[in-house]
Design a protein around this motif. Sequence first.
Motif, mmCIF file in Angstrom:
data_model
loop_
_atom_site.group_PDB
_atom_site.id
_atom_site.type_symbol
_atom_site.label_atom_id
_atom_site.label_comp_id
_atom_site.label_asym_id
_atom_site.label_seq_id
_atom_site.Cartn_x
_atom_site.Cartn_y
_atom_site.Cartn_z
ATOM 1 N N UNK A 1 0.841 -1.199 0.000
ATOM 2 C CA UNK A 1 0.000 0.000 0.000
ATOM 3 C C UNK A 1 0.875 1.248 0.000
ATOM 4 N N UNK A 2 0.402 2.301 -0.654
ATOM 5 C CA UNK A 2 1.036 3.618 -0.554
ATOM 6 C C UNK A 2 -0.004 4.619 -0.080
ATOM 7 N N UNK A 3 0.346 5.397 0.925
ATOM 8 C CA UNK A 3 -0.527 6.414 1.497
ATOM 9 C C UNK A 3 0.179 7.763 1.442
ATOM 10 N N UNK A 4 -0.591 8.832 1.405
ATOM 11 C CA UNK A 4 -0.025 10.184 1.352
ATOM 12 C C UNK A 4 -0.597 11.039 2.479
ATOM 13 N N UNK A 5 0.253 11.893 3.017
ATOM 14 C CA UNK A 5 -0.159 12.873 4.014
ATOM 15 C C UNK A 5 0.247 14.255 3.528
ATOM 16 N N UNK A 6 -0.720 15.144 3.324
ATOM 17 C CA UNK A 6 -0.413 16.505 2.904
ATOM 18 C C UNK A 6 0.094 17.318 4.093
ATOM 19 N N UNK A 7 1.080 18.165 3.818
ATOM 20 C CA UNK A 7 1.650 19.025 4.855
ATOM 21 C C UNK A 7 0.837 20.312 4.925
ATOM 22 N N UNK A 8 0.344 20.627 6.110
ATOM 23 C CA UNK A 8 -0.462 21.831 6.290
ATOM 24 C C UNK A 8 0.481 22.995 6.596
ATOM 25 N N UNK B 1 3.960 13.906 2.257
ATOM 26 C CA UNK B 1 4.822 12.817 2.719
ATOM 27 C C UNK B 1 4.200 11.508 2.255
ATOM 28 N N UNK B 2 5.000 10.663 1.648
ATOM 29 C CA UNK B 2 4.537 9.367 1.150
ATOM 30 C C UNK B 2 4.927 8.264 2.126
ATOM 31 N N UNK B 3 4.016 7.326 2.324
ATOM 32 C CA UNK B 3 4.272 6.169 3.180
ATOM 33 C C UNK B 3 4.019 4.914 2.354
ATOM 34 N N UNK B 4 5.045 4.101 2.193
ATOM 35 C CA UNK B 4 4.904 2.813 1.515
ATOM 36 C C UNK B 4 5.022 1.695 2.540
#
Length: 618
Positions: free
Chosen positions: A478-485, A570-573
């Motif tokens: 899985x790959x997830x993304x978190x946007x930086x505020x 930020x990407x999380x694999x």
Amino acid sequence: MASTSTSLIPLRGRGRKASFSSSPAKTALKKALRFSFSSKSSVVICVKSSSGAVKYNEVVVDEEMDKIRRLQNGSDVRGVALEGEKGRTVDLTPPAVEAIAESFGEWIIKALEKERGRPVEDVTVSLGKDPRISGASLSVAVFAGLARAGCLTFEMGLATTPACFMSTLLPPFAYDASIMMTASHLPYTRNGLKFFTKKGGLTSPEVEEICDEAARKYANRLTKVSTMLNSPPKKVDFMRAYAKHLRDIIKERVNHPIHYDTPLKGFQIIVNAGNGSGGFFTWDVLDQLGADTFGSLHLNPNGMFPNHIPNPEDKTAMALTRAAVLENTADLGIVFDTDVDRSGVVDNNGNPINGDKLIALMSAVVLKEHPGTTIVTDARTSLELTRFITDRGGHHCLYRVGYRNVIDKGVHLNQDGVETHLMMETSGHGALKENYFLDDGAYMVVKIIIEMVRMTLEGSDEGIGSLIKDLEEPLESIELRMNIISEPKYAKARGREVIEAFRSYIEECQLKGWELDACGDCWVSEGCLVDSNDSPAAIDAHMYRAKVSNEKNDEIGWVHIRQSIHNPNIAINMQSSVPGGCQLMTKVFRDKFLLASGMDKILDFSQVDKYAKLGKMG
């Protein structure tokens, strides 16, 4: 071979600088600006007019200069060139591009003078571009900037990124440097610049140096005006020469015993160019070598990319290519990205081959030719790929995400005496030692085609996919993304803060069973996921990989977290070898790190939260 002779006059000289009026106030301001813009600090300049009245000209230097610095994207320059993207304003403007091109021209001249130990003249620079609709206006800015620097300029027109580099090597062209205008697979609103010398692509620190100098130029030009060319660049047809170069490689290495000049006769090959720059490969390479290319898709360039994103990782692109291969019972399908520095393939059974599968396929081909070689990949590849490579006698070196990082690692390993013939990233960027360490999607496909023909000549009818039939796949990925505020100018710093907090939490044992991964299964004892030598590579984006074990100390998977260099996120694999492993790791990541550390306050982690709750996306 295309001729470089033409009646057009090459663009050169230093063009007219932005002008100031001759009033005492503006003369004083001009002098003050020249002095102050060499500094990175913000300043407010006050100038007295000749009448004694005080006029205030506030010049916030940092903000003007940051507009250019933020365009740096690792070893490239990228930005928004057209309106139409929600939440993004146009920042890759003609004045910005002109300043960057001028600084690149000056950088090249200085580098050549240092290398040759004498002043240089007639420094030559070529420019190619993909079909984006912003290319025309920005090309004018590039040529104007290079002219300011004193370079001779050559216009290649529609081209590929690898071709731009090869234009510095192949005679009779052999330019001193080249620029490719592209934003790869990004939307039509984006554009960018990639820089090359005869030694290869520029590094992130080199591009940073160029952007710093360009930032001072940009800020120092108070009047931002559209660029005008006093004389046109010299137009050249390099793509014809580049296509012949690829054809010759196929002919020579296949060495067909019956029809040498048409070694692809009897093969049907489907090309999906995605309306980017890759159509030439169909017309000028495959067709010329006797291949049947009926059924090929989206060959005509269209800078709006109306059919799908030109990207071998794009599911639509691969699905359409797969359907075309099966419908036409073709031997091979090819998918190029916009500027053809990446590619993916579909085998004769309709199986998409990209990501780890493409790395495995290229590894199988390269290990036949170079037994025991080391293969460098980014750290998102699977344990199953490592096993595939080592089972064939190869060595697998895991390194930082980013195609330049992976390629440069291969270069450094060869310099250190470690034979390394293949460097590939899961995105489809692949470089070979035999091809100048250049990530060339067309050359990679050439290697696959040659192997396909050789297999057929040897009596095999299994197709290219048979080379990876024993490659296992991870149970979960899985790959997830978190946007930086954050405001854009602070996003990188905020992202770095999150990544380093993740590292600290693991080192302080606050995530039970999580351990920072150093070298994985790589046999190279120094410098895989990290550099431990005396001259470590510059870090363009922060990232770490952690291996995760359960309470029984059995390894269940890994987590890789990295800062994007393209966007403020930020990407999380994650990959796991047990059912539900990725969801379990996501829950721990959310609860024991994001919420516990307070990093959730500066991140939009909705994707992470959703996957932790549901165990699926969409």
